[in-house]
Write a protein that holds these residues in place. Structure first.
Motif, PDB file in Angstrom:
ATOM      1  N   CYS A 161      -0.798   2.854  -7.688  1.00 18.10           N
ATOM      2  CA  CYS A 161      -0.903   1.970  -8.987  1.00 18.10           C
ATOM      3  C   CYS A 161      -2.263   1.237  -8.643  1.00 18.10           C
ATOM      4  CB  CYS A 161       0.239   1.110  -9.105  1.00 18.10           C
ATOM      5  SG  CYS A 161       1.660   2.378  -9.475  1.00 18.10           S
ATOM      6  N   LEU A 162      -2.437   0.682  -7.597  1.00 15.32           N
ATOM      7  CA  LEU A 162      -3.552  -0.235  -7.599  1.00 15.32           C
ATOM      8  C   LEU A 162      -4.747   0.424  -6.849  1.00 15.32           C
ATOM      9  CD1 LEU A 162      -1.937  -3.563  -5.893  1.00 15.32           C
ATOM     10  CD2 LEU A 162      -2.599  -3.072  -8.226  1.00 15.32           C
ATOM     11  N   GLN A 163      -4.292   1.629  -6.347  1.00  8.57           N
ATOM     12  CA  GLN A 163      -5.466   2.644  -5.735  1.00  8.57           C
ATOM     13  C   GLN A 163      -6.035   1.798  -4.521  1.00  8.57           C
ATOM     14  OE1 GLN A 163      -7.873   4.022  -9.073  1.00  8.57           O
ATOM     15  NE2 GLN A 163      -6.889   5.650  -9.144  1.00  8.57           N
ATOM     16  N   GLN A 164      -5.265   1.185  -3.740  1.00  7.46           N
ATOM     17  CA  GLN A 164      -5.915   0.452  -2.485  1.00  7.46           C
ATOM     18  C   GLN A 164      -5.104   0.933  -1.305  1.00  7.46           C
ATOM     19  OE1 GLN A 164      -5.187  -3.699  -3.174  1.00  7.46           O
ATOM     20  NE2 GLN A 164      -6.889  -4.293  -1.898  1.00  7.46           N
ATOM     21  N   LEU A 165      -5.997   0.775  -0.365  1.00  4.70           N
ATOM     22  CA  LEU A 165      -5.293   1.020   1.264  1.00  4.70           C
ATOM     23  C   LEU A 165      -4.851   0.010   1.885  1.00  4.70           C
ATOM     24  CD1 LEU A 165      -5.187   3.670   3.153  1.00  4.70           C
ATOM     25  CD2 LEU A 165      -7.517   2.984   4.085  1.00  4.70           C
TER      26      LEU A 165
END
Length: 262
Positions: A26-30
């Motif tokens: 959703c946040l497109q975060q690692l």
């Protein structure tokens, strides 16, 4: 997966082995996963006590560290390539998730040379060691600033163990901060790149550790050892018996005294 969270195994940029990361779709975060573990530890959860002291930290991570692994690997071919042909891995196929992260092109400017031919309007990338070292140097300086802001003590006596919060008037030198920050950044890059970064930062060569003293169990010489006192009396054949008498002597004395008393 329903909440958009996905645990994936990706290549560790330092060791090259597989490591579990958390990907937020959703946040497109690692996120990298760190585990805090103590032998004897429990947690209060609502009205219950949960045994086992494991605590997992999910910390946002710069995906460029992972992309560097593939960019450096593709650089052996010595040519510009589209990113979808660079970030490929049969062992860790989920690496393609890295291509879904936002501002990827902006990040790649820090570590690559770029070509944008008018023919297919597709961007091609090639690893740049010079840019990468400069980018890592900035990462080190950002880490130094964070350490100082949080009053983290990085003096030589704690660099080999763990850092802790100290007072704002710490006597740490600037070189101590840079060395410590370099060590933290080195956890995310291969050793070869870490050595190049150390040279760029003009860090001193690591001191050679002193040789460990020989173990007492190791035979250091075949020559007889000279003694200041005469211990030859312990070289007799009845040494074993004599040692036994020494150990049990108090029982013998007690028995004799009892006999004389009778």
């Amino acid at each position: 997966m329903k909440s958009g969270l996905m645990f994936v195994k990706l290549v560790n940029p330092c060791s090259g082995e597989g490591t579990i990361y958390l990907f937020d779709l959703c946040l497109q975060q690692l996120f990298e996963i760190k585990v805090f573990k103590e032998k004897h530890h429990s947690w209060f959860i609502d009205q219950s006590v949960q045994s086992g002291g494991l605590l997992h930290f999910a910390t946002p991570m710069d995906p460029l560290f992972l992309l560097l692994h593939y960019l450096r690997k593709a650089d052996k071919e010595g040519k510009f390539q589209p990113l979808d042909q660079v970030v490929l891995d049969d062992t860790f196929p989920n690496c393609i998730l890295l291509l879904r992260l936002p501002d990827l092109e902006k990040l790649l400017q820090h570590v690559t040379e770029e070509k944008n031919p008018e023919v297919d309007k597709k961007k091609y990338y090639k690893y740049s060691k010079e840019k990468t070292i400069k980018w890592l140097g900035k990462k080190v300086q950002q880490t130094v600033s964070a350490l100082k802001t949080n009053n983290v003590n990085v003096s030589a006596r704690v660099q080999a163990t763990a850092f802790f919060s100290g007072d704002p008037f710490s006597s740490d030198k600037e070189e101590d901060y840079v060395c410590y920050a370099h060590g933290l950044i080195s956890d995310y890059i291969p050793k070869e790149l870490s050595d190049d970064l150390a040279k760029y930062l003009k860090l001193p060569e690591p001191s050679v550790p002193l040789p460990s003293p020989p173990s007492k169990k190791v035979k250091v010489s075949d020559e007889p050892i000279e003694a200041k006192e005469d211990y030859t009396k312990f070289n007799r054949k009845d040494l074993k018996t004599e040692k036994l008498d020494l150990l049990t002597g108090h029982f013998v004395v007690a028995a004799q005294r009892q006999k004389r008393g009778k």
